[in-house]
Motif scaffolding. Structure first.
Motif, short mmCIF file in Angstrom:
data_model
loop_
_atom_site.label_atom_id
_atom_site.label_comp_id
_atom_site.label_asym_id
_atom_site.label_seq_id
_atom_site.Cartn_x
_atom_site.Cartn_y
_atom_site.Cartn_z
N GLU A 36 0.82 -1.22 0.00
CA GLU A 36 0.00 0.00 0.00
C GLU A 36 0.85 1.26 0.00
O GLU A 36 0.50 2.25 -0.64
CB GLU A 36 -0.92 0.02 1.22
CG GLU A 36 -2.05 -0.97 1.17
CD GLU A 36 -2.80 -1.08 2.49
OE1 GLU A 36 -2.49 -0.33 3.46
OE2 GLU A 36 -3.70 -1.94 2.58
N TYR A 37 1.96 1.24 0.71
CA TYR A 37 2.82 2.42 0.82
C TYR A 37 3.84 2.52 -0.32
O TYR A 37 4.64 3.44 -0.34
CB TYR A 37 3.55 2.43 2.17
CG TYR A 37 2.70 2.98 3.29
CD1 TYR A 37 2.80 4.32 3.67
CD2 TYR A 37 1.79 2.19 3.98
CE1 TYR A 37 2.03 4.83 4.69
CE2 TYR A 37 1.02 2.68 5.00
CZ TYR A 37 1.14 4.01 5.35
OH TYR A 37 0.37 4.51 6.37
N GLY A 38 3.84 1.56 -1.23
CA GLY A 38 4.75 1.62 -2.36
C GLY A 38 6.15 1.12 -2.07
O GLY A 38 7.05 1.24 -2.92
N PRO B 206 7.96 2.79 6.38
CA PRO B 206 7.41 3.98 7.02
C PRO B 206 7.19 3.79 8.53
O PRO B 206 6.83 2.70 8.98
CB PRO B 206 6.06 4.18 6.31
CG PRO B 206 6.19 3.45 5.01
CD PRO B 206 7.10 2.30 5.30
N ASP B 207 7.41 4.85 9.28
CA ASP B 207 7.22 4.80 10.73
C ASP B 207 5.80 4.39 11.10
O ASP B 207 5.60 3.72 12.11
CB ASP B 207 7.55 6.16 11.37
CG ASP B 207 9.04 6.43 11.41
OD1 ASP B 207 9.83 5.47 11.27
OD2 ASP B 207 9.43 7.60 11.59
N THR B 208 4.83 4.78 10.29
CA THR B 208 3.44 4.41 10.61
C THR B 208 3.26 2.89 10.60
O THR B 208 2.54 2.35 11.43
CB THR B 208 2.45 5.05 9.61
OG1 THR B 208 2.84 4.72 8.27
CG2 THR B 208 2.39 6.54 9.76
N ILE B 209 3.93 2.21 9.69
CA ILE B 209 3.85 0.76 9.64
C ILE B 209 4.56 0.15 10.85
O ILE B 209 4.05 -0.77 11.49
CB ILE B 209 4.44 0.20 8.33
CG1 ILE B 209 3.58 0.62 7.14
CG2 ILE B 209 4.56 -1.32 8.39
CD1 ILE B 209 4.13 0.20 5.79
N LYS B 210 5.72 0.68 11.19
CA LYS B 210 6.45 0.18 12.35
C LYS B 210 5.60 0.34 13.61
O LYS B 210 5.51 -0.58 14.43
CB LYS B 210 7.77 0.93 12.52
CG LYS B 210 8.78 0.64 11.43
CD LYS B 210 10.02 1.50 11.62
CE LYS B 210 10.98 1.36 10.47
NZ LYS B 210 12.14 2.25 10.59
N LYS B 211 4.96 1.49 13.76
CA LYS B 211 4.12 1.74 14.94
C LYS B 211 2.92 0.81 14.97
O LYS B 211 2.53 0.31 16.03
CB LYS B 211 3.68 3.20 14.96
CG LYS B 211 4.80 4.16 15.30
CD LYS B 211 4.36 5.60 15.22
CE LYS B 211 5.54 6.52 15.44
NZ LYS B 211 5.21 7.93 15.20
#
Length: 97
Positions: free
Chosen positions: A35-37, A76-81
């Protein structure tokens, strides 16, 4: 890493595998990266490395070694979180770890 940390990680990994949570988390991670490429970025980066070095001059292992740091940095940090939150949620439900 201490022996205690290694033991906790091993126990956690076993519990995640036994419960099926590990596979669910892997699927979610794959989905989010697509999704995030991230996947497309890594594919392009791999092509660039192979083009620079030449297909005959690089092994799969060497390619993996070359791209791993960039691959980790591009998550991405959002995925890590999100993944960390899911792991914490799992841990909060399983006091035996």
């Amino acid at each position: 890493m201490t022996d205690r940390n290694s033991q906790i990680r091993a126990t956690l990994n076993t519990k995640l595998m036994e419960s099926g949570e590990r596979e669910q988390m892997k699927q979610l991670l794959r989905q989010r990266l697509i999704e995030y490429g991230w996947r497309d970025q890594m594919k392009s980066y791999c092509k660039e490395i192979v083009k620079q070095k030449g297909l005959e001059n690089i092994t799969v292992d060497e390619l993996v070694q070359e791209i791993t740091p960039k691959g980790r940095a591009l998550v991405p940090d959002t995925i890590k979180k999100e993944m960390l939150a899911r792991l914490r949620q799992y841990l909060s439900k399983h006091d035996d770890i």
